[in-house]
Design a protein around this motif. Sequence first.
Motif, PDB file in Angstrom:
ATOM      1  N   ALA A   9      59.863   7.198  37.134  1.00 41.27           N
ATOM      2  CA  ALA A   9      59.433   8.453  36.519  1.00 41.27           C
ATOM      3  C   ALA A   9      59.840   8.469  35.053  1.00 41.27           C
ATOM      4  O   ALA A   9      60.954   8.055  34.697  1.00 41.27           O
ATOM      5  CB  ALA A   9      60.038   9.639  37.257  1.00 41.27           C
ATOM      6  N   GLY A  10      58.920   8.919  34.218  1.00 36.47           N
ATOM      7  CA  GLY A  10      59.153   8.926  32.785  1.00 36.47           C
ATOM      8  C   GLY A  10      58.650   7.686  32.082  1.00 36.47           C
ATOM      9  O   GLY A  10      58.583   7.646  30.853  1.00 36.47           O
ATOM     10  N   GLY A  11      58.283   6.690  32.858  1.00 41.11           N
ATOM     11  CA  GLY A  11      57.809   5.441  32.288  1.00 41.11           C
ATOM     12  C   GLY A  11      56.330   5.475  31.936  1.00 41.11           C
ATOM     13  O   GLY A  11      55.662   6.514  32.036  1.00 41.11           O
ATOM     14  N   SER A  12      55.822   4.321  31.542  1.00 42.38           N
ATOM     15  CA  SER A  12      54.440   4.203  31.085  1.00 42.38           C
ATOM     16  C   SER A  12      53.753   3.008  31.728  1.00 42.38           C
ATOM     17  O   SER A  12      54.407   2.020  32.088  1.00 42.38           O
ATOM     18  CB  SER A  12      54.391   4.029  29.563  1.00 42.38           C
ATOM     19  OG  SER A  12      54.950   5.142  28.896  1.00 42.38           O
ATOM     20  N   LEU A  51      55.112   9.346  33.118  1.00 43.68           N
ATOM     21  CA  LEU A  51      54.599   9.344  34.482  1.00 43.68           C
ATOM     22  C   LEU A  51      55.509  10.116  35.424  1.00 43.68           C
ATOM     23  O   LEU A  51      56.745  10.116  35.277  1.00 43.68           O
ATOM     24  CB  LEU A  51      54.414   7.914  34.971  1.00 43.68           C
ATOM     25  CG  LEU A  51      53.154   7.229  34.424  1.00 43.68           C
ATOM     26  CD1 LEU A  51      53.243   5.724  34.564  1.00 43.68           C
ATOM     27  CD2 LEU A  51      51.915   7.748  35.126  1.00 43.68           C
ATOM     28  N   LYS A  52      54.871  10.757  36.398  1.00 48.37           N
ATOM     29  CA  LYS A  52      55.573  11.558  37.390  1.00 48.37           C
ATOM     30  C   LYS A  52      55.286  10.998  38.785  1.00 48.37           C
ATOM     31  O   LYS A  52      54.235  10.359  38.985  1.00 48.37           O
ATOM     32  CB  LYS A  52      55.082  13.003  37.333  1.00 48.37           C
ATOM     33  CG  LYS A  52      55.202  13.659  35.972  1.00 48.37           C
ATOM     34  CD  LYS A  52      54.567  15.041  35.993  1.00 48.37           C
ATOM     35  CE  LYS A  52      54.639  15.711  34.624  1.00 48.37           C
ATOM     36  NZ  LYS A  52      54.016  17.068  34.651  1.00 48.37           N
ATOM     37  N   PRO A  53      56.150  11.255  39.738  1.00 42.60           N
ATOM     38  CA  PRO A  53      55.874  10.786  41.106  1.00 42.60           C
ATOM     39  C   PRO A  53      54.524  11.263  41.628  1.00 42.60           C
ATOM     40  O   PRO A  53      53.866  10.535  42.385  1.00 42.60           O
ATOM     41  CB  PRO A  53      57.037  11.373  41.907  1.00 42.60           C
ATOM     42  CG  PRO A  53      58.152  11.446  40.927  1.00 42.60           C
ATOM     43  CD  PRO A  53      57.503  11.833  39.627  1.00 42.60           C
ATOM     44  N   GLU A  54      54.091  12.439  41.205  1.00 44.19           N
ATOM     45  CA  GLU A  54      52.793  12.952  41.678  1.00 44.19           C
ATOM     46  C   GLU A  54      51.610  12.216  41.060  1.00 44.19           C
ATOM     47  O   GLU A  54      50.461  12.471  41.435  1.00 44.19           O
ATOM     48  CB  GLU A  54      52.674  14.459  41.428  1.00 44.19           C
ATOM     49  CG  GLU A  54      52.997  14.895  40.018  1.00 44.19           C
ATOM     50  CD  GLU A  54      54.430  15.384  39.876  1.00 44.19           C
ATOM     51  OE1 GLU A  54      55.353  14.728  40.417  1.00 44.19           O
ATOM     52  OE2 GLU A  54      54.626  16.411  39.187  1.00 44.19           O
ATOM     53  N   ASP A  55      51.855  11.325  40.122  1.00 37.84           N
ATOM     54  CA  ASP A  55      50.779  10.484  39.589  1.00 37.84           C
ATOM     55  C   ASP A  55      50.532   9.267  40.487  1.00 37.84           C
ATOM     56  O   ASP A  55      49.587   8.505  40.248  1.00 37.84           O
ATOM     57  CB  ASP A  55      51.123   9.985  38.187  1.00 37.84           C
ATOM     58  CG  ASP A  55      51.196  11.104  37.171  1.00 37.84           C
ATOM     59  OD1 ASP A  55      52.127  11.089  36.333  1.00 37.84           O
ATOM     60  OD2 ASP A  55      50.320  11.991  37.206  1.00 37.84           O
ATOM     61  N   THR A  84      43.248   0.192  41.590  1.00 37.32           N
ATOM     62  CA  THR A  84      44.518  -0.441  41.276  1.00 37.32           C
ATOM     63  C   THR A  84      45.623   0.576  41.594  1.00 37.32           C
ATOM     64  O   THR A  84      45.520   1.745  41.236  1.00 37.32           O
ATOM     65  CB  THR A  84      44.573  -0.909  39.812  1.00 37.32           C
ATOM     66  OG1 THR A  84      45.794  -1.610  39.572  1.00 37.32           O
ATOM     67  CG2 THR A  84      44.451   0.240  38.824  1.00 37.32           C
ATOM     68  N   GLN A  85      46.648   0.114  42.280  1.00 38.88           N
ATOM     69  CA  GLN A  85      47.695   1.007  42.760  1.00 38.88           C
ATOM     70  C   GLN A  85      48.691   1.321  41.655  1.00 38.88           C
ATOM     71  O   GLN A  85      49.209   0.410  40.992  1.00 38.88           O
ATOM     72  CB  GLN A  85      48.436   0.378  43.944  1.00 38.88           C
ATOM     73  CG  GLN A  85      49.604   1.186  44.466  1.00 38.88           C
ATOM     74  CD  GLN A  85      49.177   2.445  45.189  1.00 38.88           C
ATOM     75  OE1 GLN A  85      48.278   2.422  46.029  1.00 38.88           O
ATOM     76  NE2 GLN A  85      49.827   3.564  44.885  1.00 38.88           N
ATOM     77  N   VAL A  86      48.979   2.591  41.493  1.00 41.80           N
ATOM     78  CA  VAL A  86      50.041   3.047  40.594  1.00 41.80           C
ATOM     79  C   VAL A  86      51.063   3.781  41.443  1.00 41.80           C
ATOM     80  O   VAL A  86      50.716   4.732  42.153  1.00 41.80           O
ATOM     81  CB  VAL A  86      49.487   3.970  39.492  1.00 41.80           C
ATOM     82  CG1 VAL A  86      50.630   4.596  38.699  1.00 41.80           C
ATOM     83  CG2 VAL A  86      48.552   3.199  38.571  1.00 41.80           C
ATOM     84  N   THR A  87      52.296   3.338  41.376  1.00 43.62           N
ATOM     85  CA  THR A  87      53.379   3.975  42.130  1.00 43.62           C
ATOM     86  C   THR A  87      54.485   4.367  41.165  1.00 43.62           C
ATOM     87  O   THR A  87      54.983   3.534  40.414  1.00 43.62           O
ATOM     88  CB  THR A  87      53.942   3.029  43.198  1.00 43.62           C
ATOM     89  OG1 THR A  87      52.870   2.614  44.072  1.00 43.62           O
ATOM     90  CG2 THR A  87      55.017   3.719  44.023  1.00 43.62           C
ATOM     91  N   VAL A  88      54.832   5.640  41.182  1.00 42.81           N
ATOM     92  CA  VAL A  88      55.873   6.162  40.306  1.00 42.81           C
ATOM     93  C   VAL A  88      57.043   6.613  41.170  1.00 42.81           C
ATOM     94  O   VAL A  88      56.902   7.510  42.000  1.00 42.81           O
ATOM     95  CB  VAL A  88      55.359   7.334  39.453  1.00 42.81           C
ATOM     96  CG1 VAL A  88      56.441   7.783  38.472  1.00 42.81           C
ATOM     97  CG2 VAL A  88      54.096   6.941  38.704  1.00 42.81           C
ATOM     98  N   SER A  89      58.166   5.979  40.965  1.00 35.35           N
ATOM     99  CA  SER A  89      59.350   6.312  41.765  1.00 35.35           C
ATOM    100  C   SER A  89      60.181   7.374  41.061  1.00 35.35           C
ATOM    101  O   SER A  89      60.238   7.425  39.831  1.00 35.35           O
ATOM    102  CB  SER A  89      60.182   5.059  42.009  1.00 35.35           C
ATOM    103  OG  SER A  89      60.660   4.545  40.779  1.00 35.35           O
ATOM    104  N   SER A  90      60.832   8.194  41.865  1.00 37.98           N
ATOM    105  CA  SER A  90      61.645   9.278  41.280  1.00 37.98           C
ATOM    106  C   SER A  90      63.080   8.844  41.030  1.00 37.98           C
ATOM    107  O   SER A  90      63.487   7.782  41.440  1.00 37.98           O
ATOM    108  CB  SER A  90      61.636  10.483  42.217  1.00 37.98           C
ATOM    109  OG  SER A  90      62.104  10.110  43.498  1.00 37.98           O
TER     110      SER A  90
END
Length: 131
Positions: free
Chosen positions: A14-17, A86-90, A125-131
């Motif tokens: 989270a917070g990344g790009s 980026l947020k986990p909900e993304d 394409t899979q995007v996974t955002v971890s908290s």
Amino acid sequence: DVQLQASGGGLVQAGGSLRLSCAASGFTFDDYAIGWFRQAPGKEREGVSCTSSSDGSTYYADSVKGRFTISSDNAKNTVYLQMNSLKPEDTAVYYCAADPSAGLLLLRLWVTSRYYGMDYWGKGTQVTVSS
């Protein structure tokens, strides 16, 4: 044979790009609407962002405004989605889509409705955002 090839997904905190790319082949970008949808598990597909290849206008869903930026390189037939903060909900599978009707109505429907009638779709394409 029209193809849209999406790439650039991955795992990020989270917070990344991340930057997604969509390379198109089999057609030229002239006067196309092209952009991105996403679908999270158990949720409907939603329009994220799109752009008109003819005038460069851009449109964003409210949920990503100020964090995501769409751009295109017509010479390379490629559209990009820069995703910041980026947020986990993304977290979702992100799909590239294109349609030869780059009118204002379609561009607005892309990010405000559940309209999925675009002519061309790529694999996600899979995007996974971890908290």
